[in-house]
Write a protein that holds these residues in place. Structure first.
Motif, PDB file in Angstrom:
ATOM      1  N   GLU A  18     -12.702   3.798   4.973  1.00 24.66           N
ATOM      2  CA  GLU A  18     -13.141   5.173   4.673  1.00 24.66           C
ATOM      3  C   GLU A  18     -12.133   5.883   3.769  1.00 24.66           C
ATOM      4  O   GLU A  18     -12.504   6.634   2.860  1.00 24.66           O
ATOM      5  CB  GLU A  18     -13.289   5.972   5.979  1.00 24.66           C
ATOM      6  N   LEU A  22     -12.814   7.334   0.030  1.00 24.59           N
ATOM      7  CA  LEU A  22     -12.617   8.751  -0.312  1.00 24.59           C
ATOM      8  C   LEU A  22     -11.671   8.892  -1.515  1.00 24.59           C
ATOM      9  O   LEU A  22     -11.924   9.696  -2.422  1.00 24.59           O
ATOM     10  CB  LEU A  22     -12.055   9.521   0.900  1.00 24.59           C
ATOM     11  N   LYS A 240     -13.434  15.521   2.806  1.00 21.54           N
ATOM     12  CA  LYS A 240     -14.683  15.287   2.074  1.00 21.54           C
ATOM     13  C   LYS A 240     -14.421  15.636   0.625  1.00 21.54           C
ATOM     14  O   LYS A 240     -13.894  16.722   0.326  1.00 21.54           O
ATOM     15  CB  LYS A 240     -15.802  16.166   2.624  1.00 21.54           C
ATOM     16  N   CYS A 241     -14.833  14.740  -0.280  1.00 18.52           N
ATOM     17  CA  CYS A 241     -14.546  14.925  -1.698  1.00 18.52           C
ATOM     18  C   CYS A 241     -15.039  16.283  -2.207  1.00 18.52           C
ATOM     19  O   CYS A 241     -14.298  17.011  -2.867  1.00 18.52           O
ATOM     20  CB  CYS A 241     -15.180  13.779  -2.484  1.00 18.52           C
TER      21      CYS A 241
END
Ligand code: PEP
Length: 253
Positions: A18, A22, A240-241
């Motif tokens: 993950e 990201l 979160k981007c």
């Protein structure tokens, strides 16, 4: 001119896959839409060596969230500043309130960590900030000054230039409760004054002081518009981007 910086602190979130995903997503987003500030992501130790090669180092810096207070040797489970540096990372966060509180990191321990980080060529994002109780007793200024004096004001001016300060009121971290832009500016200006008193006006002018504590895309523009707020250290909203990029884009407003 001091740098404008938005730094992410992933904390103990995201597994390796993950985390790499990201980092890639963020790298692509910033390659397509170049930031107006320096961007850094600080990841768990085990992510560093895998995240480093997916980042364009001209776009995104990489940092650890901690390092050991010992150089090397029989310290099972610890990760040294030299090891952090060898992954390709350029930064390390030290003095985060979670480390001070849960892992009992004292000013003396942090002083050692800072010295080792600098000796190994890492830039330090050094966190300071008061608890709710201290804010209610109007002790925030004396708390942040003591934290600076306890762990970084021993440095030469040349070494102090490698320190980024992050003011993070503990009552605002992960609580959804942000300091108002006025509250943050007031204490950032005080912190810059402490640096000026110790190292002179020029060093103080060149020191980046970041705000951290429930910073998000919606409140970042107001915070970053203040003269002594040079960016943010971002926890939850760096995971979160789109959320993190929203904060980076605050420098374009
Ligand atoms: C932090 O812990 O450095 C931080 C600022 O967290 P959050 O943004 O989640 O409040």
């Amino acid at each position: 001119m001091r740098k404008k910086i938005v730094a992410g602190n992933w904390k103990m979130n995201l597994d390796l896959q993950e985390g790499v995903a990201l980092a890639k997503e963020l790298n692509e987003a910033l390659a397509a839409d170049k930031p107006n500030c320096d961007v850094v992501i600080c990841t768990p130790f085990i992510h560093l060596a895998s995240v480093a090669p997916v980042l364009d180092c001209n776009l995104i810096g990489l940092g650890a969230e901690n390092c050991a207070d010992k150089e090397k040797g029989a310290y099972t489970g610890e990760v040294s500043a030299k090891m952090v540096k060898s992954t390709g990372a350029q930064y390390v966060i030290l003095g985060h309130s979670e480390r001070r509180e849960y892992y009992k990191e004292t000013p003396e321990i942090l002083k050692e960590k800072v010295l080792l980080a600098l000796a190994n060529g890492l830039k330090v994002i050094f966190c300071i900030g008061e608890s709710l109780e201290e804010r209610e007793a109007n002790k925030q200024n004396e708390v942040v000054k003591a934290e600076l004096e306890g762990s970084v004001f021993n440095l030469s001016a040349e070494d102090f230039a490698k320190i980024v300060i992050a003011y993070e009121p503990i009552w605002a971290i992960g609580t959804g409760k942000t300091a108002t832009a006025e509250q943050a500016e007031e204490i950032h200006a005080y912190i810059r004054g402490c640096v000026a008193e110790k190292y002179g006006a020029e060093v103080a002018e060149n020191t980046s002081i970041l705000y951290g504590g429930s910073c998000k895309a919606s409140n970042a523009p107001e915070l970053f518009a203040k003269p002594d707020i040079d960016g943010g250290l971002i926890g939850g909203a760096s995971l979160k981007c789109a959320d993190f990029k929203g904060i980076i884009d605050a420098w374009k407003k």
